[in-house]
Design a protein around this motif. Structure first.
Motif, PDB file in Angstrom:
ATOM      1  N   GLY A  16      35.937  47.922  33.096  1.00 37.71           N
ATOM      2  CA  GLY A  16      36.723  47.016  34.141  1.00 37.71           C
ATOM      3  C   GLY A  16      37.417  46.066  32.802  1.00 37.71           C
ATOM      4  N   GLU A  17      36.614  45.907  31.841  1.00 37.23           N
ATOM      5  CA  GLU A  17      37.300  44.787  30.759  1.00 37.23           C
ATOM      6  C   GLU A  17      38.461  45.672  30.082  1.00 37.23           C
ATOM      7  N   LEU A  18      38.171  47.076  29.800  1.00 35.61           N
ATOM      8  CA  LEU A  18      39.298  48.034  29.454  1.00 35.61           C
ATOM      9  C   LEU A  18      40.573  48.365  30.390  1.00 35.61           C
ATOM     10  N   LEU A  65      36.081  40.022  44.208  1.00 34.78           N
ATOM     11  CA  LEU A  65      37.064  39.396  45.173  1.00 34.78           C
ATOM     12  C   LEU A  65      36.604  38.808  46.316  1.00 34.78           C
ATOM     13  N   ALA A  66      35.498  39.413  46.987  1.00 31.54           N
ATOM     14  CA  ALA A  66      34.739  39.030  48.072  1.00 31.54           C
ATOM     15  C   ALA A  66      33.919  37.621  47.710  1.00 31.54           C
ATOM     16  N   GLY A  67      33.269  37.714  46.467  1.00 34.03           N
ATOM     17  CA  GLY A  67      32.564  36.412  45.836  1.00 34.03           C
ATOM     18  C   GLY A  67      33.431  35.299  45.869  1.00 34.03           C
ATOM     19  N   ARG A  68      34.634  35.629  45.302  1.00 36.08           N
ATOM     20  CA  ARG A  68      35.568  34.231  45.072  1.00 36.08           C
ATOM     21  C   ARG A  68      36.041  33.885  46.671  1.00 36.08           C
ATOM     22  N   ALA A  69      36.391  34.632  47.533  1.00 43.37           N
ATOM     23  CA  ALA A  69      36.783  34.325  48.570  1.00 43.37           C
ATOM     24  C   ALA A  69      35.475  33.693  49.569  1.00 43.37           C
ATOM     25  N   ASP A  70      34.518  34.066  49.418  1.00 44.34           N
ATOM     26  CA  ASP A  70      33.130  33.089  49.997  1.00 44.34           C
ATOM     27  C   ASP A  70      33.220  31.926  49.339  1.00 44.34           C
ATOM     28  N   ASP A  93      45.672  34.767  43.054  1.00 50.35           N
ATOM     29  CA  ASP A  93      44.667  34.654  41.682  1.00 50.35           C
ATOM     30  C   ASP A  93      43.950  35.896  40.993  1.00 50.35           C
ATOM     31  N   PHE A  94      43.217  36.544  42.031  1.00 48.33           N
ATOM     32  CA  PHE A  94      42.529  37.464  41.601  1.00 48.33           C
ATOM     33  C   PHE A  94      43.486  38.756  41.082  1.00 48.33           C
ATOM     34  N   ALA A  95      44.803  38.857  41.613  1.00 48.66           N
ATOM     35  CA  ALA A  95      45.669  39.752  41.318  1.00 48.66           C
ATOM     36  C   ALA A  95      46.197  39.318  39.863  1.00 48.66           C
ATOM     37  N   ALA A  96      46.488  38.006  39.504  1.00 42.71           N
ATOM     38  CA  ALA A  96      46.640  37.888  38.205  1.00 42.71           C
ATOM     39  C   ALA A  96      46.017  37.559  37.008  1.00 42.71           C
ATOM     40  N   THR A  97      44.603  37.385  37.550  1.00 35.94           N
ATOM     41  CA  THR A  97      43.658  37.272  36.379  1.00 35.94           C
ATOM     42  C   THR A  97      42.743  38.807  36.431  1.00 35.94           C
ATOM     43  N   ARG A  98      42.822  39.606  37.317  1.00 36.27           N
ATOM     44  CA  ARG A  98      42.163  40.697  37.137  1.00 36.27           C
ATOM     45  C   ARG A  98      43.195  42.058  37.610  1.00 36.27           C
ATOM     46  N   ARG A  99      44.327  41.972  36.695  1.00 35.83           N
ATOM     47  CA  ARG A  99      45.435  43.158  37.040  1.00 35.83           C
ATOM     48  C   ARG A  99      44.964  44.440  37.058  1.00 35.83           C
ATOM     49  N   GLY A 100      44.439  44.856  36.065  1.00 31.03           N
ATOM     50  CA  GLY A 100      43.932  46.226  35.989  1.00 31.03           C
ATOM     51  C   GLY A 100      43.180  46.491  37.181  1.00 31.03           C
TER      52      GLY A 100
END
Length: 192
Positions: A16-18, A65-70, A93-100
Motif C-alpha cells: 500500500g505504501e508503494l 476508509l470505513a474506520g475514518r468514516a466511523d 480526504d481519503f482520496a487526497a491522502t491515499r491516492r494510490g
C-alpha cells in the motif's frame, strides 16, 4: 516492522505504501518483498498472484476508509444531511491522502473482489451512504440507492478532479468545501 504485525499484514502495508508513493506499476510481488525485508518468494505463500496482493491492499483501503468514516460520524451531529457532508469530506480526504489506494479500490473490474471478500468490505460504506440519503431526502423518487449512486459518482469525480488540480484551476477554490455543498444541494436539496 509494526508491533504484532504478521507477514501478510506487513506485505499489505508495504504494498500500500508503494502504491501511494509510486502508483500501481511499482507494486510487484518482488518489490513488495524487497521493501518488506523478506525473500522474493515469501509473498507467494499468502498472495499467489500480483492481483491477489492488489486486492488485499484494496480491501485494507476500504477498512481504513470505513474506520475514518466511523470515527468522524461518531462525533457528527445527528441530522442526516450533515452526516452525509461529513462522510463526503472523509471520502475526499481519503482520496487526497491515499491516492494510490483510492484509485485502486474501485477497480472491481481488475481486482479479485469475490475471492478476498472485497465486496463485503466495500458495500457497507455504500449502504451507509444510501441509508443517510434516504433519511436526508424528503422525496421518495428516485429511490435512495439511485440517488446515493449518483451522489457517490459525483463525489468520486470531485475527488479525482481535485487531486489532479483541475477544480482548483477551474474554480479558484483552495478547499473543496463549497464543491461538496453544491454536490449535496444537487442531490439532496438545499440545507434546512
Amino acid at each position: 516492522m509494526h508491533a504484532d504485525e504478521g507477514l501478510p499484514a506487513r506485505l499489505i502495508r508495504v504494498g500500500g505504501e508503494l502504491l501511494d508513493e509510486k502508483g500501481p506499476s511499482a507494486v510487484s510481488l518482488r518489490e513488495t518483498a524487497r521493501r518488506a525485508g523478506v525473500s522474493h518468494g515469501a509473498p507467494r505463500r499468502y498472495f499467489p498472484t500480483h492481483l491477489e496482493l492488489l486486492s488485499a491492499i484494496a480491501r485494507d483501503g476500504f477498512v481504513d476508509l470505513a474506520g475514518r468514516a466511523d470515527a468522524a460520524l461518531a462525533t457528527a451531529p445527528p441530522d442526516a444531511r450533515t452526516r452525509v457532508a461529513v462522510l463526503a469530506r472523509v471520502y475526499l480526504d481519503f482520496a487526497a491522502t491515499r491516492r494510490g489506494r483510492y484509485a485502486l479500490m474501485f477497480r472491481h473490474d481488475l481486482l479479485e473482489s469475490g475471492h478476498l471478500g472485497l465486496r463485503h468490505t466495500s458495500l457497507p460504506l455504500f449502504r451507509l451512504l444510501t441509508d443517510l440519503v434516504a433519511q436526508a431526502r424528503p422525496a421518495p423518487q428516485p429511490p435512495a440507492p439511485v440517488v446515493a449512486g449518483a451522489l457517490w459518482a459525483n463525489l468520486h469525480g470531485l475527488a479525482e478532479l481535485w487531486n489532479w488540480g483541475s477544480l482548483t484551476l477551474a474554480t479558484g477554490a483552495a478547499d473543496p468545501a463549497a464543491l461538496i455543498e453544491a454536490t449535496l444541494t444537487a442531490h439532496l436539496g438545499p440545507a434546512a
